[in-house]
Every structure is written in C-alpha cells, then in structure tokens.
Design an enzyme around this catalytic site. Structure first.
Site, PDB file in Angstrom:
ATOM      1  N   TRP A  21      12.677  -5.547  -8.023  1.00  0.00           N
ATOM      2  CA  TRP A  21      13.899  -4.922  -6.900  1.00  0.00           C
ATOM      3  C   TRP A  21      14.266  -4.797  -5.918  1.00  0.00           C
ATOM      4  O   TRP A  21      13.608  -6.158  -5.236  1.00  0.00           O
ATOM      5  CB  TRP A  21      13.211  -3.606  -7.143  1.00  0.00           C
ATOM      6  CG  TRP A  21      14.337  -2.574  -6.638  1.00  0.00           C
ATOM      7  CD1 TRP A  21      15.802  -1.886  -7.191  1.00  0.00           C
ATOM      8  CD2 TRP A  21      13.578  -1.370  -5.723  1.00  0.00           C
ATOM      9  NE1 TRP A  21      16.049  -1.623  -5.775  1.00  0.00           N
ATOM     10  CE2 TRP A  21      15.016  -0.902  -5.103  1.00  0.00           C
ATOM     11  CE3 TRP A  21      12.617  -0.903  -4.613  1.00  0.00           C
ATOM     12  CZ2 TRP A  21      15.584   0.286  -3.910  1.00  0.00           C
ATOM     13  CZ3 TRP A  21      13.616   0.012  -3.500  1.00  0.00           C
ATOM     14  CH2 TRP A  21      14.454   0.863  -3.020  1.00  0.00           C
ATOM     15  N   TYR A  54      18.428  -3.006 -12.440  1.00  0.00           N
ATOM     16  CA  TYR A  54      18.608  -4.267 -11.958  1.00  0.00           C
ATOM     17  C   TYR A  54      19.265  -5.458 -11.670  1.00  0.00           C
ATOM     18  O   TYR A  54      18.972  -6.329 -12.193  1.00  0.00           O
ATOM     19  CB  TYR A  54      16.415  -5.054 -11.704  1.00  0.00           C
ATOM     20  CG  TYR A  54      15.741  -3.905 -10.739  1.00  0.00           C
ATOM     21  CD1 TYR A  54      16.025  -3.118 -10.687  1.00  0.00           C
ATOM     22  CD2 TYR A  54      14.231  -4.232 -11.051  1.00  0.00           C
ATOM     23  CE1 TYR A  54      15.034  -1.552 -10.490  1.00  0.00           C
ATOM     24  CE2 TYR A  54      13.324  -3.318 -11.277  1.00  0.00           C
ATOM     25  CZ  TYR A  54      13.644  -1.871 -10.706  1.00  0.00           C
ATOM     26  OH  TYR A  54      12.668  -1.070  -9.809  1.00  0.00           O
ATOM     27  N   GLN A 290       4.057 -14.923   0.489  1.00  0.00           N
ATOM     28  CA  GLN A 290       3.318 -13.504   0.455  1.00  0.00           C
ATOM     29  C   GLN A 290       3.134 -13.119  -0.016  1.00  0.00           C
ATOM     30  O   GLN A 290       2.330 -11.872   0.042  1.00  0.00           O
ATOM     31  CB  GLN A 290       5.677 -12.724   0.156  1.00  0.00           C
ATOM     32  CG  GLN A 290       6.110 -13.428   2.512  1.00  0.00           C
ATOM     33  CD  GLN A 290       7.429 -12.926   1.677  1.00  0.00           C
ATOM     34  OE1 GLN A 290       8.211 -13.455   0.306  1.00  0.00           O
ATOM     35  NE2 GLN A 290       8.819 -12.567   3.300  1.00  0.00           N
ATOM     36  N   GLU A 293      -0.298 -14.150   0.431  1.00  0.00           N
ATOM     37  CA  GLU A 293      -0.391 -12.756   1.720  1.00  0.00           C
ATOM     38  C   GLU A 293      -0.979 -11.411   1.660  1.00  0.00           C
ATOM     39  O   GLU A 293      -1.907 -11.036   1.820  1.00  0.00           O
ATOM     40  CB  GLU A 293      -0.262 -13.067   3.322  1.00  0.00           C
ATOM     41  CG  GLU A 293      -0.157 -12.133   4.352  1.00  0.00           C
ATOM     42  CD  GLU A 293       0.792 -12.079   5.372  1.00  0.00           C
ATOM     43  OE1 GLU A 293       1.487 -11.017   5.017  1.00  0.00           O
ATOM     44  OE2 GLU A 293       1.340 -13.381   5.525  1.00  0.00           O
TER      45      GLU A 293
END
Length: 324
Positions: A21, A54, A290, A293
């Site tokens: 999204w 989306y 990301q 992490e």
C-alpha cells in the site's frame, strides 16, 4: 524468521509480512520495489499482501513479477476486493459479480493460478452478506482461492459472517486485516476478543503508523524532505498523526526504546507482536535496508517493567491501557 498460524487455519505466515500500500506501483520505482521484495523473501518473509485497488492493480503487477522466480508453494500471497476498479455501477463492492470478476483480474495481474488469502477490503452495506460469503466459498471450491478473510470489519460484522458461514455450511473466514499500532488500538476493545473467540487471526497493517513510530518526525521540527510525509502522493494518512501532541508522546516512546537499546520501529513491531491474536504485522518498505531493520524486531524481548512503562504512555494517547 518466525511463523504463526493464521487464526484457526493450518496456514503459517511469517510474523513480519510485506505490504504494498502506497509503495509498490505508486511511490517506489519498479527495480527498488523488486529489491525490497527479494530482500524480504531472503530474510524468510513468506507473507506478501496487496490489493487490486492499490494504484488500480499496479501493485499486484509489481508484486507478481518480483515473486515469479520463487516456487509458488514457498510464499503466501494475499490480495483484496471491494474498492472501485471502474466507473460502472458494478465495478465496486462485494457483489458476486464484482468478487468473481475481480478475482480473475487479480490472478492475471499477479501471474498466478491461485490466491492464498482473498480478503474483503471493507464491508459492503449494499450487498447481502450471504451473497458475499457464497461467492468467496465458490472461489475456494474452484481452487482460485485457498483461504478468505476481511479487512477493517467491525466486531458485529465479523460475528454475523461467522454465524452465517456456520448456518449455511460455508468455509469459515480465517483472518481480519485491521490497522493496529501503538497509536491506533480500537480493535483491542471488541474486534480482537471476537476474532480470538471465532478463530480469526489478525494480519495488521500500518504497525509503524505510516512511519510515525520510526521517530523520524519530531515535535516542532520541519518534516524531513525525503520522508513519505513530504510526498503529496502518499501523505494523506500520515498527516493525521502530524501534530505536536502525538509527536511528543512518540518522543517518550523513543526514549523507552533507546533505554532498551533498540530502535523505536523495532520496539513498536515487537509490541504489536506481543498480542497473541496477531498472526503477522505487515510492514511497508521503500528500501531493502528497512526490511532488514524491521525484521530484527523479532529478536526483541520486552521486559514486563518496560511494557508497563509503554502502557502508561499509551494511556495518555488513547485514553485506555492495553487489555492484554
């Protein structure tokens, strides 16, 4: 990676899932999107979530192309139906016509023979619930869909669906996909108890509150130019969080994370996954780093004194303490 059963089903999904999204097919370039998806798969993420709405199917195309190189049985692919896909009177909702047609369209865009989890993106007040549930059941019978779920349905709506499915001998829903994070906890009051009672697992979206729970946004400071909040294509939801009162409480949470020796984003994910009713927390990522992490959140054990400290801050934000 760790895996949990999706509700009362036998399906196992990664505790961290990857969503699309506001990212893939929208704000993130195709190659970068693929890099994030590949990194997620390499790290053991097997749950990938998207929706036909989306960017009018573009996210499904990007996700399907990136996953083609992997064995179809090795990942769990989820998509959704409800929102408008055209200008016609039957181009939205949960009528039998729209569900069947959009399932076929999603299969083509994703480039697969079946969808693991097909979800009703919202509740349709204009279509009889039995019609919706029978259409979903037929898709399972046809082998186009393996499991079915809902997204952002109320406790009463989920209860009605469960009762109709039992009464009509239809296959049960196995999941609900609500927003859930430290700042938005409405599901704790009614939705979570009902779903736990009826066997629906939660695959929660926005566990980092659109990036607010990374700590990158500071009270009284300008929005970082490289952040999602600075992008008019993706900041409509984030803007609702961007006030100094919310950000000051987020700062308190960040201090707790620092004292624990972890990043706020990792603490926020670990906190969401502490709830036994949550099967997976769906992250969004524009960079592979990301994903790496966020996955580290699975290594975090939150001591009870820290949970109590978090609860006090959340009570200031939400007006009630966690009931789990």
């Amino acid at each position: 990676m760790k895996y949990r059963k999706l509700g009362n089903s036998g399906l196992k999904v990664s505790e961290i899932g990857l969503g699309s999204w506001l990212t893939y097919g929208t704000a993130v370039e195709k190659d970068q999107s693929a890099a994030c998806i590949h990194k997620a798969y390499e790290l053991g993420i097997n749950f990938f979530d998207t929706a036909n709405a989306y960017n009018k199917g573009a996210a499904e195309v990007v996700l399907g192309e990136a996953l083609k190189e992997y064995s179809r049985s090795s990942y769990v692919l989820a998509t959704k139906v409800y929102f408008s896909m055209g200008k016609g009177p039957n181009d939205r909702g949960l009528s039998r016509k729209h569900i069947i047609e959009q399932c076929d369209a999603s299969l083509k865009r994703l480039g697969v023979d079946y969808i693991d989890l097909y979800q009703c993106h919202r509740y349709d007040t204009e279509t009889p619930l039995e019609e919706t549930l029978r259409a979903l059941d037929d898709l399972v019978s046809q082998g186009k869909v393996l499991y079915t779920g809902v997204s952002e349905w109320s406790a009463a709506q989920i209860t009605d669906a469960v009762h109709i499915a039992k009464e009509k001998n239809l296959r049960p829903l196995v999941s609900n996909q609500p927003i859930y994070n430290m700042l938005v906890r409405y599901i704790e009051k009614e939705v979570l108890p009902v779903c736990e009672r009826e066997g629906l697992g939660q695959v929660v979206f926005s566990p980092l509150a659109q990036g607010i729970l990374t700590g990158k946004y500071k009270p009284g400071q300008p929005i970082p130019s490289s952040s999602r909040a600075a992008n008019d294509r993706t900041n409509s939801v984030i803007n609702s969080y961007l006030n100094d009162d919310v950000l000051s409480h987020v700062q308190k949470l960040e201090n707790i994370a620092q004292n624990l020796g972890v990043k706020l984003s990792q603490l926020a994910l670990a906190w969401v996954l502490k709830h036994p009713g949550v099967s997976s927390a769906i992250i969004g990522a524009s960079r592979p780093e990301q994903v790496e992490e966020n996955v580290k959140a699975l290594e975090i054990e939150i001591p009870q004194p820290v949970l109590d400290e978090i609860a006090l801050v959340l009570a200031e934000i939400n007006g009630f303490v966690p009931n789990w």
